[in-house]
Each structure stands twice: as C-alpha cells, then as structure tokens.
Design a protein around this motif. Structure first.
Motif, PDB file in Angstrom:
ATOM      1  N   THR A 143       3.176  40.137  11.729  1.00  0.00           N
ATOM      2  CA  THR A 143       4.653  40.067  11.721  1.00  0.00           C
ATOM      3  C   THR A 143       4.945  39.683  10.082  1.00  0.00           C
ATOM      4  N   LEU A 144       5.835  40.135   9.607  1.00  0.00           N
ATOM      5  CA  LEU A 144       6.429  40.122   8.217  1.00  0.00           C
ATOM      6  C   LEU A 144       6.106  38.495   7.874  1.00  0.00           C
ATOM      7  N   LEU A 145       5.341  38.378   6.667  1.00  0.00           N
ATOM      8  CA  LEU A 145       5.220  37.106   6.416  1.00  0.00           C
ATOM      9  C   LEU A 145       6.258  36.418   5.423  1.00  0.00           C
ATOM     10  N   ARG A 146       6.904  37.211   5.066  1.00  0.00           N
ATOM     11  CA  ARG A 146       8.082  36.687   4.012  1.00  0.00           C
ATOM     12  C   ARG A 146       9.558  37.415   4.419  1.00  0.00           C
ATOM     13  N   GLY A 147      10.515  36.605   4.641  1.00  0.00           N
ATOM     14  CA  GLY A 147      11.700  37.258   5.230  1.00  0.00           C
ATOM     15  C   GLY A 147      11.822  37.804   6.504  1.00  0.00           C
ATOM     16  N   GLY A 148      12.717  38.634   6.915  1.00  0.00           N
ATOM     17  CA  GLY A 148      12.788  39.360   8.011  1.00  0.00           C
ATOM     18  C   GLY A 148      13.923  40.301   8.044  1.00  0.00           C
ATOM     19  N   LEU A 149      13.941  41.115   9.032  1.00  0.00           N
ATOM     20  CA  LEU A 149      14.612  42.430   8.948  1.00  0.00           C
ATOM     21  C   LEU A 149      15.994  42.179  10.122  1.00  0.00           C
ATOM     22  N   ALA A 150      17.099  42.456   9.404  1.00  0.00           N
ATOM     23  CA  ALA A 150      18.217  42.753  10.526  1.00  0.00           C
ATOM     24  C   ALA A 150      18.671  44.049  10.520  1.00  0.00           C
ATOM     25  N   VAL A 151      17.953  45.029  11.573  1.00  0.00           N
ATOM     26  CA  VAL A 151      18.213  46.254  11.540  1.00  0.00           C
ATOM     27  C   VAL A 151      19.036  46.676  13.004  1.00  0.00           C
ATOM     28  N   ALA A 152      19.933  47.427  12.581  1.00  0.00           N
ATOM     29  CA  ALA A 152      20.509  48.066  13.828  1.00  0.00           C
ATOM     30  C   ALA A 152      19.661  49.096  14.499  1.00  0.00           C
ATOM     31  N   GLY A 153      19.455  49.194  15.820  1.00  0.00           N
ATOM     32  CA  GLY A 153      18.539  50.082  16.329  1.00  0.00           C
ATOM     33  C   GLY A 153      18.744  51.682  16.067  1.00  0.00           C
ATOM     34  N   GLY A 154      19.985  52.047  15.758  1.00  0.00           N
ATOM     35  CA  GLY A 154      20.504  53.424  15.622  1.00  0.00           C
ATOM     36  C   GLY A 154      19.929  53.878  13.935  1.00  0.00           C
ATOM     37  N   GLY A 155      19.591  52.848  13.277  1.00  0.00           N
ATOM     38  CA  GLY A 155      19.130  53.342  12.076  1.00  0.00           C
ATOM     39  C   GLY A 155      17.592  53.640  11.858  1.00  0.00           C
ATOM     40  N   LEU A 156      17.083  53.111  12.954  1.00  0.00           N
ATOM     41  CA  LEU A 156      15.651  53.271  12.612  1.00  0.00           C
ATOM     42  C   LEU A 156      14.931  54.666  12.702  1.00  0.00           C
ATOM     43  N   PHE A 157      15.769  55.634  13.387  1.00  0.00           N
ATOM     44  CA  PHE A 157      15.137  56.753  13.420  1.00  0.00           C
ATOM     45  C   PHE A 157      15.250  57.663  12.191  1.00  0.00           C
ATOM     46  N   ALA A 158      15.561  57.268  11.002  1.00  0.00           N
ATOM     47  CA  ALA A 158      16.069  57.899  10.116  1.00  0.00           C
ATOM     48  C   ALA A 158      15.133  58.577   9.155  1.00  0.00           C
ATOM     49  N   ALA A 159      13.858  58.259   9.175  1.00  0.00           N
ATOM     50  CA  ALA A 159      12.928  58.205   8.291  1.00  0.00           C
ATOM     51  C   ALA A 159      12.889  59.929   8.120  1.00  0.00           C
ATOM     52  N   CYS A 160      12.439  60.674   8.959  1.00  0.00           N
ATOM     53  CA  CYS A 160      12.320  62.078   8.861  1.00  0.00           C
ATOM     54  C   CYS A 160      13.032  63.025   9.595  1.00  0.00           C
ATOM     55  N   SER A 161      14.230  62.322   9.919  1.00  0.00           N
ATOM     56  CA  SER A 161      15.229  63.099  11.112  1.00  0.00           C
ATOM     57  C   SER A 161      16.274  63.788  10.309  1.00  0.00           C
ATOM     58  N   GLY A 162      16.543  63.642   9.001  1.00  0.00           N
ATOM     59  CA  GLY A 162      17.389  64.485   8.131  1.00  0.00           C
ATOM     60  C   GLY A 162      18.455  63.653   7.856  1.00  0.00           C
ATOM     61  N   ARG A 163      18.520  62.305   8.167  1.00  0.00           N
ATOM     62  CA  ARG A 163      19.365  61.356   7.618  1.00  0.00           C
ATOM     63  C   ARG A 163      19.287  60.929   6.281  1.00  0.00           C
ATOM     64  N   PRO A 164      20.182  61.222   5.440  1.00  0.00           N
ATOM     65  CA  PRO A 164      20.082  61.099   3.993  1.00  0.00           C
ATOM     66  C   PRO A 164      19.595  59.478   3.657  1.00  0.00           C
ATOM     67  N   GLY A 165      18.971  59.412   2.393  1.00  0.00           N
ATOM     68  CA  GLY A 165      18.528  58.049   2.146  1.00  0.00           C
ATOM     69  C   GLY A 165      19.632  57.189   1.227  1.00  0.00           C
ATOM     70  N   TRP A 208      10.327  48.479  10.262  1.00  0.00           N
ATOM     71  CA  TRP A 208       9.684  48.577   8.964  1.00  0.00           C
ATOM     72  C   TRP A 208      10.788  49.237   8.045  1.00  0.00           C
ATOM     73  N   ALA A 209      10.397  48.699   6.700  1.00  0.00           N
ATOM     74  CA  ALA A 209      11.340  48.945   5.698  1.00  0.00           C
ATOM     75  C   ALA A 209      10.619  49.143   4.415  1.00  0.00           C
ATOM     76  N   ILE A 210      11.551  49.513   3.177  1.00  0.00           N
ATOM     77  CA  ILE A 210      11.250  49.463   2.106  1.00  0.00           C
ATOM     78  C   ILE A 210      12.393  48.873   1.342  1.00  0.00           C
ATOM     79  N   ASN A 211      12.004  47.801   0.375  1.00  0.00           N
ATOM     80  CA  ASN A 211      13.290  47.055  -0.492  1.00  0.00           C
ATOM     81  C   ASN A 211      14.071  46.601   0.397  1.00  0.00           C
ATOM     82  N   GLY A 212      13.574  45.861   1.667  1.00  0.00           N
ATOM     83  CA  GLY A 212      14.546  45.100   2.362  1.00  0.00           C
ATOM     84  C   GLY A 212      15.369  45.799   3.521  1.00  0.00           C
ATOM     85  N   ALA A 213      15.330  47.060   3.608  1.00  0.00           N
ATOM     86  CA  ALA A 213      15.845  47.868   4.483  1.00  0.00           C
ATOM     87  C   ALA A 213      15.480  49.249   5.037  1.00  0.00           C
ATOM     88  N   PRO A 214      15.510  49.540   6.296  1.00  0.00           N
ATOM     89  CA  PRO A 214      14.886  50.809   6.877  1.00  0.00           C
ATOM     90  C   PRO A 214      15.606  51.870   5.985  1.00  0.00           C
TER      91      PRO A 214
END
Length: 480
Positions: free
Chosen positions: A7-29, A387-393
């Motif tokens: 588990t993440l040791l510092r802080g936490g993530l508040a992430v809506a499930g719909g944003g999690l599949f963005a990494a390689c699916s064509g959604r812009p960063g 999972w995230a980079i700079n605080g957000a997916p």
C-alpha cells in the motif's frame, strides 16, 4: 480494511474508476495535447529503405506443448524480426485484423513523434480492419523491440525484436542470438483483459496474486502482481526449449529482451561467465557477470565464449515459481530438466544490477548545465489497484511540460513498496553515474535523478512498464 504491505506509504488516491483504463487506451494525458499528423517520408539519396507488413490477428500458437488461443503478428511468437542499419528509412505497415483497435510502439527508438505508436498522444488507434504505416529513420544502433500500446495487448503474443545495426561496429564475435523473455497467461483459461479486470475489481488477479515478489535475496521488494503458468524464451516453454547451436570456443553475442508484462528475471548461462557490453542499445564499460537482472522493457547485450557441451540458458522470475529456459548446444551431452536447470550455481551467486554499470565514453551525454527540473512521483496501492504519477492516474494528471533545447533534470521517486521499470518514450536518459538508458528499475522507496536532452519535440509517454500498472494509471505525458 487489511492494508497490503504494497500500500502507498504516503498520501492516498481518490480516483474514479472510469479514469483508470486511460493509460494506453487512447485517452489523452490532459488537456491541450494535439495528436501529430504523420508526414510521408521519402528515402534520401543513398539511404536504404527497409519495408515490411505486419498482420496482427488472432492465432493458435504452440508454445512447445501447451497450445493457446491468442493474438500475434503473422502467426508467430515472437513476431517477425525487424532489422535495419542506423540511418536507414524504416517503413512498416500494420494490418489490423484483430477484433479491437491496436497500435505499434517501437520501444527504445528515439524516432519522430508521429511514429511512436501511442493512441491519444501520437496517433489515432488503428481500428479493426484498417492499416497504418509507420515511417522513421533508424537512429541509434542497438537492441530494441516492438509491441502494442493499447490496453494490455502486450501480455498476449504481440511483441517482436527490433535490431538496429551499427555499420561501424567491428563485430568481434562469431555468432549472434536474439533471446526474448516473456511471462505467459493468455489462452490458459483466462486473458490479460480478464486479469486486469480482476485486479481492478478486487486487487487480485484471475492468475492469482503474488505477494512475495523480491524474496530470496533480490533487492526488488514486491516485484509482480500475477502468477503465470508459463515463462517463455523465444516463444517456448522450458519442457520444449529453444535450442541455440554453436561451436566450442566461439564468441557469441546474445541480445536479451524482456518482453514480459509483469516479471523481472535473473538471467544466467550454466557453467559460463557473461560479459555485458550494452544496455538499452548503448555501450557500457564491459563487465563480467555470472547473472544479471532484467526488468520489463529492458535489454542487455552480452558476449560469451562457449565451452563444449550442453548448457541451460535460464531466466528465473523474481518472486515467482518456475523459469524460462533455452538450451545452448556446442557438443554432446544430455539436456538438463527444467528443475535442474533452474538450480544452476550462477543463479545463487552475485547478480549484476544494470544501473550499477558504467557507460562507455561514447555513450555519455555531453556535459551541459541543467536548464529545467521536473518531478515524476510514482504512487499507488494494491488494495484497490490504483496507480498514479504525480498524484493522479493518466488522463487526470497534468502533462509534464519541458522546453526544447534544454538539459532536463528529472527526479523520479518511487513512493511504493513495489519495483517499477520506468520507461521514457522518444529519448534516452543518463543515470547519476552517466549510464544511458530508456528503461530503469526503481526499487521500493528509491529516488533517482536522471538527465535527458530535450532534443526531440513532441508528445511522449513516461510510464511504468509493468503493463498492468500502466493501464491502471501509472503513466504521464511529457510534452514540448
């Protein structure tokens, strides 16, 4: 809630499930990213043209016993070798006969942005039934590979080696072998998409969670999420290994590519010492080793002087049961069983960590003052598989903006208890010791400051090369 030690040791993530599949699916960063339009390239006077058509389609593959239904390029595993000489114009047409969209990323190649193969950043995805032509000038010589950048397609059979030859290299070896490592689960009762959905839903995969990654003396902490039934070398399981032939006393260059989705390996050749000569395409100060670690997306070139007999080439997964296996035959002798091969003494001795290598003088970045500093903070947790980079997916984090022409210092901080292979598209970077890489392993809670030259403008992906982490958000856009 039982909190995993990942588990993440510092802080936490508040992430809506719909944003999690963005990494390689064509959604812009993030907002404001404009996908480039490919410009047709014509060979210059005296420039060679390398052409090929790759067909991505469903296939039934024999892994050396197990038969699996999967997706592959041209019905072979690994896919067809693409080979060129530095300076050649490469023109590859991808014919998508898959039931879904796809793309091809040329991993490690510092090519122009429109050919990089990341939907939403550098192109529109190639839809089912359509073709797309990638064109680029082969830059730095070295060992590379290609694979999709859509969803978790990499964890199927869609990968293959890409070799850029150096016309000035003396080639002080007698033979060359390309060795592609993989972890395999597709068509064994589940698919990578089902594994990802299971991870996202419950923090455990249909392949089974593996919470003991990194045990047994490795430095990697928790090293992977999925229990794989098979580990492959050149598309074959250990009970029917690929056979690599040569003569006793010959010097062989072995190009090792880790195309796995979720597995770090320890690689060794029984009864031999290897001399590491390159990593991620760039020359190093040669170093002898009995074994070396290789993370997902990394490549290492080694040279070996072969003894007389039959010897196992073993890739042992970190924190997982089983091993990938090939056999080197230079003379007579029995083929060892996979169980015996996985116990060779080279695997129990010191293991080389690639980031400890030193660069050859020819591979060093020229000295230059730092013009800009940026941060890349990796965070996440297993319990909800975020999972995230700079605080957000990806898709919710802001693009990292740099300035063309600057030497950029990038501080990469791993805030998790897992090891992450961090890969940057379109560039190589220099580690603190000067070593040139495009993919580097960051161990739990490790911080590393790397330098890159902002000399290739465009929209570039920076992400974890554990494909499940990337697809669950551990990716960011680097733009200029």
């Amino acid at each position: 809630m039982n909190v995993s030690r990942r588990t993440l040791l510092r802080g936490g993530l508040a992430v809506a499930g719909g944003g999690l599949f963005a990494a390689c699916s064509g959604r812009p960063g993030g907002s404001g990213i404009v996908v480039p339009t490919p410009t047709p390239l014509a060979p210059r006077s005296g420039q060679s043209l390398v052409t090929k058509t790759l067909t991505a389609r469903p296939a039934i593959l024999d892994l050396g016993g197990p038969t699996v239904s999967t997706w592959a390029y041209d019905d072979v595993l690994p896919g067809p070798l693409v080979r060129a000489t530095a300076g050649d114009l490469v023109r590859i047409t991808v014919d998508n006969k898959l039931p879904v969209e796809t793309s091809v990323h040329w991993h490690g190649i510092a090519l122009h942005n429109a050919a990089d193969g990341v939907p939403g950043l550098t192109q529109k995805a190639v839809t089912s039934g359509r073709q797309f032509t990638y064109e680029f000038v082969a830059p730095d010589p070295g060992t590379y590979f290609y694979h999709p950048h859509v969803g978790v397609q990499l964890d199927r059979g869609l990968y293959a080696p890409l070799i850029i030859d150096d016309p000035h290299e003396p080639g002080a070896y007698d033979a060359e072998w390309i060795v592609v490592l993989d972890d395999w689960i597709d068509g064994t009762g589940t698919t990578p998409d089902e594994v990802l959905a299971d991870l996202m839903a419950s923090g455990s995969s249909s392949g089974g969670m593996h919470g003991m990654g990194g045990m047994g003396g490795s430095p990697f902490g928790d090293a992977g999420d999925v229990t794989y039934p098979h580990f492959l070398i050149n598309g074959r399981v250990g009970t029917a290994p690929d056979l690599l032939r040569a003569e006793p006393g010959q010097r062989v260059r072995i190009r090792v590519i880790n195309a796995a989705a979720d597995t770090i390996f320890t690689v060794a050749l029984g009864d031999h010492r290897m001399t590491v000569t390159h990593t991620d395409g760039f020359a190093v100060q040669e170093q002898e080793a009995g074994a070396f670690y290789i993370g997902m997306g990394e490549r290492y070139d080694v040279v070996v002087t072969l003894a007389d007999g039959v010897f196992p080439l073993v890739a042992k997964p970190i924190g997982k049961d089983g091993a990938a296996l090939a056999m080197v035959r230079t003379g007579s002798g029995p083929i060892p069983t996979p169980a015996r091969a996985a116990e060779i003494r080279e695997l129990t001795g010191p293991v080389l960590l690639g980031s400890d290598l030193r660069p050859a003088d020819s591979a060093r970045l020229p000295d230059k003052d730092i013009g800009q500093s940026v941060d890349l903070a990796l965070s996440g947790q297993m319990s909800t598989y975020e999972w995230a980079i700079n605080g957000a997916p990806y898709g919710k984090n802001e693009p990292i903006t740099i300035e063309s022409g600057e030497r950029v210092s990038m501080q990469i901080t791993n805030m998790t208890m897992m090891t992450h292979p961090v890969h940057l598209h379109g560039h190589t970077f220099a580690l603190p010791n000067g070593l040139r890489k495009d993919t580097v392993l960051l161990t739990p809670m490790q911080r590393m400051v790397v330098e890159l030259e902002a000399n290739n403008p465009g929209n570039w992906a920076a992400h974890c090369h554990n494909i499940y982490h990337a697809e669950a958000g551990m990716m960011a856009a680097l733009v200029y």
